[in-house]
Design a protein around this motif. Sequence first.
Motif, mmCIF file in Angstrom:
data_model
loop_
_atom_site.group_PDB
_atom_site.id
_atom_site.type_symbol
_atom_site.label_atom_id
_atom_site.label_comp_id
_atom_site.label_asym_id
_atom_site.label_seq_id
_atom_site.Cartn_x
_atom_site.Cartn_y
_atom_site.Cartn_z
ATOM 1 N N LEU A 199 0.831 -1.203 0.000
ATOM 2 C CA LEU A 199 0.000 0.000 0.000
ATOM 3 C C LEU A 199 0.868 1.256 0.000
ATOM 4 O O LEU A 199 2.046 1.231 0.354
ATOM 5 C CB LEU A 199 -0.926 -0.011 1.217
ATOM 6 C CG LEU A 199 -1.907 -1.189 1.281
ATOM 7 C CD1 LEU A 199 -2.739 -1.123 2.552
ATOM 8 C CD2 LEU A 199 -2.816 -1.221 0.049
ATOM 9 N N GLU A 200 0.236 2.376 -0.357
ATOM 10 C CA GLU A 200 0.983 3.619 -0.564
ATOM 11 C C GLU A 200 1.587 4.174 0.718
ATOM 12 O O GLU A 200 2.681 4.727 0.714
ATOM 13 C CB GLU A 200 0.068 4.660 -1.216
ATOM 14 C CG GLU A 200 -0.363 4.296 -2.629
ATOM 15 C CD GLU A 200 -1.271 5.343 -3.239
ATOM 16 O OE1 GLU A 200 -1.629 6.301 -2.509
ATOM 17 O OE2 GLU A 200 -1.611 5.221 -4.424
ATOM 18 N N PHE A 201 0.884 4.055 1.845
ATOM 19 C CA PHE A 201 1.420 4.667 3.064
ATOM 20 C C PHE A 201 2.682 3.962 3.537
ATOM 21 O O PHE A 201 3.548 4.583 4.165
ATOM 22 C CB PHE A 201 0.358 4.701 4.171
ATOM 23 C CG PHE A 201 -0.055 3.361 4.701
ATOM 24 C CD1 PHE A 201 0.621 2.783 5.754
ATOM 25 C CD2 PHE A 201 -1.127 2.679 4.144
ATOM 26 C CE1 PHE A 201 0.239 1.561 6.260
ATOM 27 C CE2 PHE A 201 -1.517 1.453 4.640
ATOM 28 C CZ PHE A 201 -0.836 0.885 5.699
ATOM 29 N N VAL A 202 2.833 2.659 3.230
ATOM 30 C CA VAL A 202 4.072 1.968 3.581
ATOM 31 C C VAL A 202 5.202 2.422 2.655
ATOM 32 O O VAL A 202 6.344 2.626 3.102
ATOM 33 C CB VAL A 202 3.880 0.439 3.496
ATOM 34 C CG1 VAL A 202 5.190 -0.285 3.756
ATOM 35 C CG2 VAL A 202 2.822 -0.017 4.497
ATOM 36 N N ALA A 203 4.885 2.598 1.365
ATOM 37 C CA ALA A 203 5.895 3.113 0.436
ATOM 38 C C ALA A 203 6.335 4.516 0.831
ATOM 39 O O ALA A 203 7.532 4.854 0.763
ATOM 40 C CB ALA A 203 5.328 3.115 -0.989
ATOM 41 N N ALA A 204 5.392 5.337 1.285
ATOM 42 C CA ALA A 204 5.740 6.683 1.730
ATOM 43 C C ALA A 204 6.626 6.639 2.965
ATOM 44 O O ALA A 204 7.558 7.450 3.110
ATOM 45 C CB ALA A 204 4.463 7.475 2.021
ATOM 46 N N ALA A 205 6.371 5.700 3.866
ATOM 47 C CA ALA A 205 7.204 5.566 5.058
ATOM 48 C C ALA A 205 8.628 5.193 4.682
ATOM 49 O O ALA A 205 9.596 5.655 5.309
ATOM 50 C CB ALA A 205 6.603 4.519 5.993
ATOM 51 N N ARG A 206 8.777 4.365 3.659
ATOM 52 C CA ARG A 206 10.127 4.005 3.208
ATOM 53 C C ARG A 206 10.824 5.219 2.602
ATOM 54 O O ARG A 206 12.028 5.427 2.815
ATOM 55 C CB ARG A 206 10.053 2.879 2.174
ATOM 56 C CG ARG A 206 9.665 1.517 2.731
ATOM 57 C CD ARG A 206 10.080 0.430 1.751
ATOM 58 N NE ARG A 206 9.563 -0.873 2.144
ATOM 59 C CZ ARG A 206 8.456 -1.434 1.653
ATOM 60 N NH1 ARG A 206 7.754 -0.776 0.738
ATOM 61 N NH2 ARG A 206 8.059 -2.614 2.053
ATOM 62 N N VAL A 207 10.071 6.011 1.855
ATOM 63 C CA VAL A 207 10.663 7.171 1.180
ATOM 64 C C VAL A 207 11.210 8.170 2.188
ATOM 65 O O VAL A 207 12.286 8.756 1.975
ATOM 66 C CB VAL A 207 9.618 7.835 0.252
ATOM 67 C CG1 VAL A 207 10.129 9.185 -0.252
ATOM 68 C CG2 VAL A 207 9.309 6.922 -0.917
#
Length: 313
Positions: A199-207
Amino acid sequence: MATAEPRGQALTRATLAEMPVRLARRRTLRDWLRAAWKLRLSVLGGLVLLLLLLIAIAAPVLTPYTPSEGRIVERLQPPVFLGGSWEHPLGTDGVGRDYATRLMYGARVALAVGVLSTLVATAIGVCLGILAGYYSGKVDWVISTLVNIMMTFPFILLALAVIAVLGPSFLNVVLVLGIGSWPIYARVVRVEVSRIKALEFVAAARVIGLTDLRIIGRHIVPNLVNAIIVIGTVQIARLIITEAFLSYLGLGVQPPTPSWGYMLFESQAFMFNPAEWWLPMLPGLAIFITTLAINLVGDGLRDVLDPYQRSSL
């Protein structure tokens, strides 16, 4: 000088700002009562389970007897509903022990084994499931292979073999049931983590540079709570039945500690006796009511925690 917002845009922002307040106000007492009525069987199961828990905790206060105390001259007294006295409201067993007392203390054993072994299984299964789902690759392959191996063996035969080697005791029963029940958690959690990490919020957390540990702790684990709770309620009921089965075979909690399964074993000689049929019936009924109440609570929790089901309540 600040520029004026278009009227439509301002209204939209005001509406969005008020939405949480409006949604909170819509949930009135009537709505809660209506939802409780739809889940009336689950509410009833919760009340029964709460009553059983209170009886188990307050057993030393509720009865003047101890579970191992017996008088042979008072053996096989009938319960009140068959003409017995209120001194022993559920009668006495074959050695004169108060049956109500033994059932109360047996509730302690059943609930303790069910809850503790479920916690052991949850801790192991959730940790391994998170590792398999989050890291994939070799880690996923190793854990999935271990899960498949564990699920290849019949659970009850594995428990019988291990307890026969280690020896029957309360601690060994809890550990064996807990360690043997973790694969279901690992499988479900692995699938959920694989879905959530995309999901997008996990990708954002990685970024933004969050570590894997913080991503798992702050973004993944909170989204697993609902599934873990629902599985846990089902597992508690299943493990209570398994503990009773092991105690019936003499491989569970050992005397003089009372166990519903061992009470069934002791009373099996009276099963077809018209005068003492209640001896095996009462512990069997206790197991049935307890597991039914837990399953009803689990169904209600599933409906409440599932967002698709919750919208219809």
